[in-house]
Design a protein around this motif. Structure first.
Motif, short mmCIF file in Angstrom:
data_model
loop_
_atom_site.label_atom_id
_atom_site.label_comp_id
_atom_site.label_asym_id
_atom_site.label_seq_id
_atom_site.Cartn_x
_atom_site.Cartn_y
_atom_site.Cartn_z
N GLU A 6 0.81 -1.22 0.00
CA GLU A 6 0.00 0.00 0.00
C GLU A 6 0.84 1.27 0.00
N GLU A 7 2.15 1.11 -0.10
CA GLU A 7 3.04 2.27 -0.04
C GLU A 7 2.74 3.27 -1.16
N ALA A 8 2.54 2.79 -2.37
CA ALA A 8 2.29 3.69 -3.51
C ALA A 8 0.97 4.43 -3.34
N HIS A 9 -0.02 3.74 -2.83
CA HIS A 9 -1.32 4.38 -2.61
C HIS A 9 -1.19 5.49 -1.56
N LEU A 10 -0.48 5.21 -0.47
CA LEU A 10 -0.27 6.24 0.55
C LEU A 10 0.52 7.42 0.00
N ALA A 11 1.51 7.13 -0.83
CA ALA A 11 2.30 8.21 -1.44
C ALA A 11 1.41 9.08 -2.33
N HIS A 12 0.49 8.44 -3.05
CA HIS A 12 -0.45 9.20 -3.89
C HIS A 12 -1.34 10.10 -3.01
N LEU A 13 -1.88 9.55 -1.94
CA LEU A 13 -2.72 10.35 -1.04
C LEU A 13 -1.93 11.50 -0.43
#
Length: 111
Positions: free
Chosen positions: A21-28
């Motif tokens: 989920e790292e990429a999703h958190l980075a996007h948020l």
């Protein structure tokens, strides 16, 4: 459990998340970062807390607008369904009237 670092308003925040989920958190975080920059540009000298407050308010305002838009579209779709139902009812009544008209015409011819 994975760990990533988010950068928002120039500050680094270590955050734990589920693996992958790292990429999703980075996007948020990038969405929040854009709003934080906007707040800092519009009101120079904001504290970190107030910058994040304004970023949250900007995002909440966008979310609220999107929810209202979605509700409006749902209502339009519901009205479209009602229109379709009404059209089907009218077509059914028209067919029944045609049958009655044909019967009356046939009865008049027999008389």
């Amino acid at each position: 459990m994975a760990e990533t670092t988010l950068v928002i308003a120039g500050r680094h925040y270590p955050v734990r998340c589920r693996d992958g989920e790292e990429a999703h958190l980075a996007h948020l975080a990038s969405l929040i970062e854009r709003k934080a920059r906007l707040a800092q540009q519009n009101t120079p000298g904001l504290t970190e807390v107030r910058t994040l407050l304004f970023a949250a308010l900007f995002l909440a305002d966008e979310l609220n607008d999107l929810k209202r838009e979605a509700i409006g579209r749902q209502q339009q779709l519901a009205l479209g369904d009602e229109d379709e139902s009404a059209a089907q009812t009218i077509e059914s009544l028209a067919a029944r009237l045609e049958k009655l008209s044909d019967r009356l015409a046939a009865a008049a011819d027999d008389a």
